[in-house]
Design an enzyme around this catalytic site. Structure first.
Site, PDB file in Angstrom:
ATOM      1  N   GLU A 124       0.660  -1.160  -0.023  1.00  0.00           N
ATOM      2  CA  GLU A 124      -0.026   0.037  -0.068  1.00  0.00           C
ATOM      3  C   GLU A 124       0.831   1.278   0.117  1.00  0.00           C
ATOM      4  O   GLU A 124       1.008   1.884  -0.965  1.00  0.00           O
ATOM      5  CB  GLU A 124      -0.902   0.201   1.259  1.00  0.00           C
ATOM      6  CG  GLU A 124      -1.676   1.057   1.396  1.00  0.00           C
ATOM      7  CD  GLU A 124      -2.516   1.146   2.677  1.00  0.00           C
ATOM      8  OE1 GLU A 124      -2.290   0.623   3.612  1.00  0.00           O
ATOM      9  OE2 GLU A 124      -3.710   1.897   2.608  1.00  0.00           O
ATOM     10  N   ASP A 171     -12.163  -0.416   1.871  1.00  0.00           N
ATOM     11  CA  ASP A 171     -11.242   0.010   2.872  1.00  0.00           C
ATOM     12  C   ASP A 171     -11.959   0.442   4.301  1.00  0.00           C
ATOM     13  O   ASP A 171     -12.457  -0.268   4.766  1.00  0.00           O
ATOM     14  CB  ASP A 171     -10.217   0.602   2.308  1.00  0.00           C
ATOM     15  CG  ASP A 171      -8.749   0.673   3.012  1.00  0.00           C
ATOM     16  OD1 ASP A 171      -8.729  -0.568   3.862  1.00  0.00           O
ATOM     17  OD2 ASP A 171      -7.897   1.229   2.748  1.00  0.00           O
TER      18      ASP A 171
HETATM   19  N1  ADE Z   1      -6.238  -0.020   9.180  1.00  0.00           N
HETATM   20  C1  ADE Z   1      -7.371   0.557   8.392  1.00  0.00           C
HETATM   21  N2  ADE Z   1      -7.193   0.882   7.388  1.00  0.00           N
HETATM   22  C2  ADE Z   1      -6.074   0.632   6.918  1.00  0.00           C
HETATM   23  C3  ADE Z   1      -5.331   0.839   5.804  1.00  0.00           C
HETATM   24  N3  ADE Z   1      -5.920   1.454   4.486  1.00  0.00           N
HETATM   25  N4  ADE Z   1      -4.027   0.344   5.506  1.00  0.00           N
HETATM   26  C4  ADE Z   1      -3.447  -0.251   6.749  1.00  0.00           C
HETATM   27  N5  ADE Z   1      -4.388  -0.359   7.861  1.00  0.00           N
HETATM   28  C5  ADE Z   1      -5.480   0.129   8.028  1.00  0.00           C
HETATM   29 ZN    ZN Z   2      -7.140  -2.032   4.494  1.00  0.00          ZN
END
Ligand code: ADE
Ligand code: ZN
Length: 340
Positions: free
Chosen positions: A198, A276
């Protein structure tokens, strides 16, 4: 021909943090109910803070706001409201992440969390034929001991779970730290997923696959930086649970037009679209489908492929997956699209 409605396209949500569905109005409602004073003046004041510069800036607010979640009823109400919104946007199966370490540390019993979320899922299954399950996420930016301890507690209720995941601040917290915890979880029949790529490097994706034996990668967009990894993901049919609006809001990509989703799809990777933390990122799953289809000129058939990918990558029984794939075919037929 008018464009088919992507909200009614049947789909599975595979990357959804239940705490990230806490809308500002519900946060204030629960704060009142639990006699908690939130450090925000009003619903509007809280909503005005949803302007993030990176993952950490979001996580700071996310962990502060979830303090209003105290009882089984709170988790049930949160999940009920999420499922209402999600089903209105075509979700037929939802695999829900939760962060127990963030709640147990505040004195919330583990059982209250799983029973609350579970009750709302059971109601939706009975009333609306929505299927789903719970995925326990370990907080990677906390000591590994905390993950070991929460897993020990969770194994008492292993039948309430379908899998384990790994989330929170990514950079500096590689998957390798959690190899042993994931080994234990998998030995008890739990599925494994992990956030990787990410904000963190593509090498974290490889680590999550090799060491944690992750069956899906959450986000995974930085795979585009490693052609050999892309080829591997495509060949092994490993799903990426991509969250386009999240990536824009947390500035993992400059804008949707620059999102690597199309590149990954065209390379043959099994991409899915998810929301998400929809309360924080400006949209639920259907909103993500519509926004990314607009920005990347996805055809209705490409959007349909994303939905098929989500069902195929779900941890659901085969007969359920077949039924949902038929529902997608029905949607395509009504929209006048050729069946694939
Ligand atoms: N916890 C909640 N959303 C998240 C994300 N996008 N990346 C990592 N941890 C998370
Ligand atoms: Zn996430």
């Amino acid at each position: 021909m008018t464009a088919p409605d992507l909200y009614s396209l049947p789909k599975a949500e595979l990357h959804l943090h239940i705490e990230g569905t806490l809308e500002p109005d519900l946060a204030f409602e629960l704060a009142d109910r639990n006699r908690i004073t939130l450090p925000f003046a009003s619903v509007d004041d809280l909503a005005a803070r949803y302007d993030f510069t990176d993952l950490q800036s979001f996580l700071n607010l996310y962990y502060a706001t979830m303090d209003v979640l105290r009882t089984e009823d709170d988790f049930a109400e949160l999940t009920r409201r999420y499922l209402q919104r999600a089903t209105a946007q075509g979700v037929r199966h939802a695999e829900i992440f939760f962060d127990p370490q963030a709640h147990v540390a505040r004195g919330v019993p583990f059982e209250a969390i799983v029973d609350g979320i579970g009750a709302a899922l059971a109601d939706a299954s009975r009333d609306r034929d929505v299927s789903g399950g719970l995925i326990l996420c370990f907080l990677r930016d906390h000591p590994v001991d905390g993950a070991e301890n929460v897993l020990t507690a969770a194994l008492e209720r292993v039948d309430s779970l379908i899998g384990v995941g790994l989330d929170s601040a990514e950079v500096g917290y590689p998957p390798s730290l959690f190899t042993r915890v994931f080994d234990r979880a998998r030995a008890h029949g739990l599925h494994a997923v992990a956030h990787a790529g990410e904000e963190g490097p593509a090498s974290y994706i490889s680590e999550a696959l090799d060491l944690l034996r992750a069956e899906r990668i959450d986000h995974g967009i930085r795979a585009v930086e490693d052609p050999a990894l892309i080829e591997f993901l495509a060949q092994e049919e490993i799903a990426l649970t991509v969250c386009p609006l999240s990536n824009v809001r947390l500035r993992a990509v400059p804008d949707l037009a620059a999102h690597p989703l199309r590149t990954l799809m065209e390379a043959g990777v099994r991409v899915t679209v998810n929301s998400d933390d929809p309360a924080y990122f400006g949209g639920y799953i259907g909103d993500n489908f519509v926004a990314v289809a607009d920005a990347l000129d996805l055809t209705p058939l490409e959007a349909m492929r994303l939905a098929q990918n989500s069902v195929e990558s779900a941890f659901a029984p085969l007969d359920r997956k077949v039924a949902l794939l038929h529902e997608i075919d029905g949607w395509a037929e009504r929209a006048g699209l050729p069946l694939t």
